[in-house]
Scaffold this motif. Structure first.
Motif, PDB file in Angstrom:
ATOM      1  N   ASN A   1       7.173  13.048  31.086  1.00  0.00           N
ATOM      2  CA  ASN A   1       5.772  13.010  30.660  1.00  0.00           C
ATOM      3  C   ASN A   1       5.145  14.399  30.568  1.00  0.00           C
ATOM      4  N   ILE A   2       5.996  15.423  30.498  1.00  0.00           N
ATOM      5  CA  ILE A   2       5.517  16.797  30.308  1.00  0.00           C
ATOM      6  C   ILE A   2       6.283  17.397  29.136  1.00  0.00           C
ATOM      7  N   GLY A   3       5.562  18.055  28.237  1.00  0.00           N
ATOM      8  CA  GLY A   3       6.218  18.727  27.121  1.00  0.00           C
ATOM      9  C   GLY A   3       6.593  17.756  26.015  1.00  0.00           C
ATOM     10  N   ASP A   4       7.604  18.111  25.245  1.00  0.00           N
ATOM     11  CA  ASP A   4       8.088  17.264  24.157  1.00  0.00           C
ATOM     12  C   ASP A   4       8.980  16.194  24.766  1.00  0.00           C
ATOM     13  N   ARG A   5       8.368  15.076  25.114  1.00  0.00           N
ATOM     14  CA  ARG A   5       9.045  14.024  25.872  1.00  0.00           C
ATOM     15  C   ARG A   5      10.312  13.525  25.177  1.00  0.00           C
ATOM     16  N   ALA A   6      10.228  13.251  23.879  1.00  0.00           N
ATOM     17  CA  ALA A   6      11.402  12.734  23.149  1.00  0.00           C
ATOM     18  C   ALA A   6      12.522  13.772  23.131  1.00  0.00           C
ATOM     19  N   ALA A   7      12.167  15.040  22.916  1.00  0.00           N
ATOM     20  CA  ALA A   7      13.186  16.096  22.899  1.00  0.00           C
ATOM     21  C   ALA A   7      13.852  16.223  24.265  1.00  0.00           C
ATOM     22  N   LEU A   8      13.078  16.077  25.330  1.00  0.00           N
ATOM     23  CA  LEU A   8      13.642  16.157  26.673  1.00  0.00           C
ATOM     24  C   LEU A   8      14.549  14.967  26.972  1.00  0.00           C
ATOM     25  N   LEU A   9      14.166  13.762  26.546  1.00  0.00           N
ATOM     26  CA  LEU A   9      15.045  12.609  26.721  1.00  0.00           C
ATOM     27  C   LEU A   9      16.339  12.819  25.935  1.00  0.00           C
ATOM     28  N   ASN A  10      16.210  13.261  24.691  1.00  0.00           N
ATOM     29  CA  ASN A  10      17.408  13.509  23.874  1.00  0.00           C
ATOM     30  C   ASN A  10      18.287  14.596  24.486  1.00  0.00           C
ATOM     31  N   ALA A  11      17.673  15.640  25.025  1.00  0.00           N
ATOM     32  CA  ALA A  11      18.445  16.716  25.660  1.00  0.00           C
ATOM     33  C   ALA A  11      19.201  16.194  26.881  1.00  0.00           C
ATOM     34  N   SER A  12      18.550  15.343  27.671  1.00  0.00           N
ATOM     35  CA  SER A  12      19.228  14.811  28.855  1.00  0.00           C
ATOM     36  C   SER A  12      20.407  13.919  28.456  1.00  0.00           C
ATOM     37  N   ILE A  13      20.240  13.147  27.387  1.00  0.00           N
ATOM     38  CA  ILE A  13      21.331  12.290  26.898  1.00  0.00           C
ATOM     39  C   ILE A  13      22.488  13.163  26.401  1.00  0.00           C
ATOM     40  N   GLU A  14      22.153  14.218  25.672  1.00  0.00           N
ATOM     41  CA  GLU A  14      23.191  15.117  25.162  1.00  0.00           C
ATOM     42  C   GLU A  14      23.932  15.802  26.307  1.00  0.00           C
ATOM     43  N   LEU A  15      23.191  16.261  27.319  1.00  0.00           N
ATOM     44  CA  LEU A  15      23.826  16.903  28.464  1.00  0.00           C
ATOM     45  C   LEU A  15      24.728  15.924  29.222  1.00  0.00           C
ATOM     46  N   LEU A  16      24.273  14.687  29.384  1.00  0.00           N
ATOM     47  CA  LEU A  16      25.124  13.663  30.006  1.00  0.00           C
ATOM     48  C   LEU A  16      26.422  13.495  29.222  1.00  0.00           C
ATOM     49  N   SER A  17      26.291  13.397  27.903  1.00  0.00           N
ATOM     50  CA  SER A  17      27.454  13.121  27.055  1.00  0.00           C
ATOM     51  C   SER A  17      28.460  14.262  27.048  1.00  0.00           C
ATOM     52  N   LYS A  18      28.024  15.465  27.402  1.00  0.00           N
ATOM     53  CA  LYS A  18      28.915  16.621  27.404  1.00  0.00           C
ATOM     54  C   LYS A  18      29.655  16.800  28.724  1.00  0.00           C
ATOM     55  N   LYS A  19      29.277  16.032  29.735  1.00  0.00           N
ATOM     56  CA  LYS A  19      29.912  16.173  31.043  1.00  0.00           C
ATOM     57  C   LYS A  19      31.268  15.471  31.056  1.00  0.00           C
ATOM     58  N   GLU A  20      32.252  16.174  31.605  1.00  0.00           N
ATOM     59  CA  GLU A  20      33.584  15.584  31.723  1.00  0.00           C
ATOM     60  C   GLU A  20      33.506  14.376  32.654  1.00  0.00           C
TER      61      GLU A  20
ATOM     62  N   PHE B   1       4.378   8.256  30.218  1.00  0.00           N
ATOM     63  CA  PHE B   1       5.794   8.610  30.188  1.00  0.00           C
ATOM     64  C   PHE B   1       6.452   8.078  28.931  1.00  0.00           C
ATOM     65  N   LEU B   2       7.539   8.691  28.556  1.00  0.00           N
ATOM     66  CA  LEU B   2       8.481   8.150  27.594  1.00  0.00           C
ATOM     67  C   LEU B   2       9.724   7.836  28.416  1.00  0.00           C
ATOM     68  N   ASN B   3      10.176   6.573  28.350  1.00  0.00           N
ATOM     69  CA  ASN B   3      11.301   6.119  29.165  1.00  0.00           C
ATOM     70  C   ASN B   3      12.387   5.502  28.298  1.00  0.00           C
ATOM     71  N   ALA B   4      13.607   5.555  28.813  1.00  0.00           N
ATOM     72  CA  ALA B   4      14.755   4.927  28.169  1.00  0.00           C
ATOM     73  C   ALA B   4      15.802   4.648  29.242  1.00  0.00           C
ATOM     74  N   VAL B   5      16.819   3.891  28.861  1.00  0.00           N
ATOM     75  CA  VAL B   5      17.971   3.654  29.733  1.00  0.00           C
ATOM     76  C   VAL B   5      19.226   3.993  28.944  1.00  0.00           C
ATOM     77  N   VAL B   6      20.155   4.650  29.632  1.00  0.00           N
ATOM     78  CA  VAL B   6      21.421   5.061  29.047  1.00  0.00           C
ATOM     79  C   VAL B   6      22.543   4.323  29.765  1.00  0.00           C
ATOM     80  N   GLU B   7      23.432   3.726  28.980  1.00  0.00           N
ATOM     81  CA  GLU B   7      24.637   3.112  29.540  1.00  0.00           C
ATOM     82  C   GLU B   7      25.764   4.127  29.414  1.00  0.00           C
ATOM     83  N   ILE B   8      26.498   4.309  30.508  1.00  0.00           N
ATOM     84  CA  ILE B   8      27.643   5.216  30.470  1.00  0.00           C
ATOM     85  C   ILE B   8      28.875   4.519  31.023  1.00  0.00           C
TER      86      ILE B   8
END
Length: 162
Positions: free
Chosen positions: A17-36, A60-67
């Motif tokens: 809920n701070i800054g570019d919320r969608a960009a931060l959610l997308n960045a966190s998803i991308e960082l998750l996906s890059k982890k071995e 807030f902008l919220n989402a759930v990620v399945e891994i």
């Protein structure tokens, strides 16, 4: 590695809920996906939600990620913490504003109660901002404490709100 070395399906709630919320959610998803040891297999829609607990803050902008992961729950928690650090999460006010928040909601069917890690997430069954996106991507996921599906929990919460 996970205790058994097997692949585990886990769900991570993300919010900002701070800054570019969608960009931060997308960045966190991308960082998750890059982890071995982590494969992102599904991402919910993004949901705009009012704050809970501490109310004097932006929505807030919220989402759930399945891994799918071979990491242990503790290793996954460390990864989530590292991603929060990279994305400049600061813990100033309990339940307060944040650039990013990653919470492990479910880790297979395991129940884990440690000082720094509680799975399933202890309040997930009370929170629409968790249940709605989780219901979107896997309504049949089982909450191992209540032994109910996410869909059942979501519908029960919706009934209570009426």
């Amino acid at each position: 590695m996970s205790d058994s070395g097997k692949v585990v399906t886990a769900y991570i709630g993300i919010g900002s809920n701070i800054g570019d919320r969608a960009a931060l959610l997308n960045a966190s998803i991308e960082l998750l996906s890059k982890k071995e040891g982590i494969e992102v297999t599904s991402v919910s829609s993004f949901y705009n939600t009012a704050p809970v607990g501490y109310l004097e803050q932006p929505d807030f902008l919220n989402a759930v990620v399945e891994i799918k992961t071979v990491l242990s729950a503790d290793e996954l928690l460390q990864i989530c913490g590292l991603i929060e650090k990279v994305l400049k999460r600061e813990r100033l006010i309990h339940w307060g504003p944040r650039t990013i928040d990653l919470d492990i909601l479910l880790y297979g069917n395991q129940i884990i109660n440690k000082e720094n890690l509680n799975i399933p997430h202890p309040r997930m069954h009370e929170r629409a901002f968790v249940l709605e996106p989780l219901n979107e991507i896997n309504p049949s996921a089982i909450h191992p404490v209540f032994n109910k599906t996410v869909c059942e929990l979501y519908e029960a919460m919706a009934q209570d709100d009426r």
